[in-house]
Scaffold this active site. Structure first.
Site, PDB file in Angstrom:
ATOM      1  N   ALA A 111       0.860  -1.191   0.000  1.00 33.78           N
ATOM      2  CA  ALA A 111       0.000   0.000   0.000  1.00 33.78           C
ATOM      3  C   ALA A 111       0.891   1.234   0.000  1.00 33.78           C
ATOM      4  CB  ALA A 111      -0.880   0.018   1.245  1.00 33.78           C
ATOM      5  N   LYS A 112       0.324   2.366  -0.221  1.00 37.11           N
ATOM      6  CA  LYS A 112       1.050   3.628  -0.066  1.00 37.11           C
ATOM      7  C   LYS A 112       0.037   4.727   0.162  1.00 37.11           C
ATOM      8  CE  LYS A 112       5.415   4.901  -0.286  1.00 37.11           C
ATOM      9  NZ  LYS A 112       6.549   4.047   0.135  1.00 37.11           N
TER      10      LYS A 112
END
Ligand code: NAD
Length: 421
Positions: A111-112
């Protein structure tokens, strides 16, 4: 499949990842539908983040949290505050996290997050309010078994402490909800230096395998922050390498005899630019790329080794990607043609997320590891990943990058299939 001959400026982070993805997917004959699953994000949110500024005005920022893939475990990835942080950049970086955690074989997905903001223009209180409001807006996606943020560009242990506080105020004390925390709030010993240390461990293995002994070798590093600073210190102190040049945003410094890294770190700690360090000769940022060396380590920004700027002229034996996406796909091909090896970002700089995994495990177990244990486990994990990449690259006659991608894709695809896709 050949990489598109597009300069970084005209190529989004998403497109860079896509071109490299295809090469690896071809190598393992990945099915079409699986390519589609693995290329697209699992879930993404865009939020508006209204923040009351110190002068009473309300300013509205835009933030993103993108969960790229969670087949192998909770999504994991940093949050960056930057004026250029946008949907495409965050998505490209979220995908890299999926491949990084899979390659390290740690039980996380990718994720980011990002907020489009220049944090240097905010006061500390404004930064805290921004962080708390952003956390509230994305909290529906977060949790120790859902999605675990960490620091990235312009965020640090203090920002993680605010995220922890905001999350815990709704869910009860939950240190495992975020990593990269201060040690006094459940952070892991060794987390701060982990990325630089991991880069060094990978260099040690490569040195042994390919006859580029680290001891006495010449190292040039772009960036003297968390990754570059710790790496410089560690390769000089623990591996006997000669750090001949480093740079920061204001310029660089060179010393053919090897820089006195502890003195340079003390100089930097006083917020002075490296180019003003008395123990060397000042150089421009562009000149850094021309210095002959064995190991060239970009550890600052993405898209810095390009066809236009320096891919044909850098004078090194190995490029070690400390930063994320420092080499454009076209530059990557040029380096390969020139016989310069590239150790890709999601192998070289995976030490940070690996120790984040140890931090999460320690929080869940409510047990603290020693610094020595953290370093020992990190070396074992990253070395195992390196060996897998090296062996596949040799077996299939491909670059380290393609081999690393292929291993990661294979692992995520297998998890997807087992879960019914
Ligand atoms: P940082 O902010 O601590 O340091 C960045 C350094 O780069 C600073 O010294 C800055 O002055 C320098 N810099 C900025 N622009 C420059 C320019 N134009 N020329 C030369 N130097 C310049 O950041 P960091 O945490 O060390 O991260 C560096 C890179 O490594 C980023 O790409 C980041 O995504 C990646 N990375 C970091 C970690 C981590 O754990 N910190 C983990 C994986 C990847």
């Amino acid at each position: 499949m050949t990489a598109p001959a597009t300069p970084r400026s005209a190529m989004s982070g998403k497109a860079i990842v896509a071109s490299q993805f295809d090469r690896a997917a071809d190598l393992i004959n990945l099915e079409g539908y699986m390519r589609r699953i693995l290329m697209s994000p699992f879930r993404e949110v865009q939020v508006e983040v209204p923040v009351r500024m110190d002068d009473g005005r309300i300013e509205v920022f835009t933030g993103y949290r993108i969960q790229h893939n969670g087949a192998r475990g909770p999504c994991k990835g940093g949050i960056r505050y930057h004026p250029d942080a946008d949907h495409d950049e965050v998505l490209g970086l979220a995908a890299i996290m999926t491949w990084k955690t899979a390659l390290m074989d740690i039980p996380f997905g990718g994720a980011k997050g990002g907020v489009t903001v220049d944090p240097k223009k905010l006061s500390k209180l404004e930064l805290e309010r921004l962080t708390r409001r952003f956390t509230q807006r994305i909290s529906i996606m977060l949790g120790p078994y859902r999605d675990i943020p960490a620091p990235d560009v312009n965020t640090n242990a203090q920002v993680m402490a605010w995220i922890l506080d905001e999350y815990s105020s709704r869910h009860g004390y939950t240190p495992a909800a975020v990593t990269g925390k201060p040690v006094s709030l459940g952070g892991s010993l060794g987390r701060e230096e982990a990325t630089g240390r991991g880069v060094m461990y990978v260099m040690m293995e490569y040195a042994r395998d390919f006859g580029v002994p680290l001891k006495g070798s010449r190292v040039v590093i772009q960036g003297f922050g968390n990754v570059g600073g710790h790496l410089a210190r560690l390769v000089a102190a623990e591996a006997g390498a000669k750090v001949v040049a480093v740079s920061d945003v204001n310029g660089g410094i060179v010393n053919e005899q090897g820089l006195d890294v502890p003195a340079l770190l003390a100089h930097g700690a006083a917020r002075r630019p490296v180019s003003e360090f008395p123990g060397g000769q000042a150089i421009t940022n562009a000149a850094l790329w021309t210095i002959p060396c064995d190991w060239l380590v970009p550890a600052a920004l993405g898209g810095v080794i390009t066809r236009e700027a320096n891919a044909r002229t850098v004078d090194c034996r190995v490029v070690v990607e400390g930063a994320n996406e420092p080499t454009t796909p076209t530059a990557d091909l040029i380096l390969a043609e020139r016989g310069i090896a590239v150790i890709p970002d999601f192998l070289a700089n995976a030490g940070g997320v690996t120790v984040s995994y140890y931090e999460w495990s320690q929080n869940l177990q409510q047990y603290r590891w020693t610094h020595e244990q953290v370093n020992r486990e990190l070396q074992a994990t990253i070395t195992k990943a390196y060996v897998g990449v090296r062996d596949l690259a040799k077996q299939r006659g491909v670059t380290f990058r393609t081999a690393a991608y292929a291993i990661a894709l294979q692992r995520v695809a297998e998890a997807e299939r087992l879960r019914g896709n």
